[in-house]
Motif scaffolding. Structure first.
Motif: not given
Length: 53
Positions: A6-9, A14-15, A31-33
């Protein structure tokens, strides 16, 4: 080693709001960008193969 790391960011913004995306291994969505991206393992380096940039 796990089946799915699992990637963290997000590599773009970087979200941390990441979810699996699609059917293929290593596909994630932020889900942020609102970008979808794929991560994959290229290979393992031998100690003598390290180069400086």
């Amino acid at each position: 080693m796990t089946g799915r790391a699992v990637p963290f960011h997000c590599p773009y913004c970087a979200d941390e709001d990441l979810r699996p995306h699609g059917e293929k291994h290593g596909e994630w969505e932020c889900r942020s960008c609102l970008r979808a991206f794929r991560l994959g393992f290229v290979g393992q380096l031998a100690p003598g193969d390290l180069t400086t940039h």
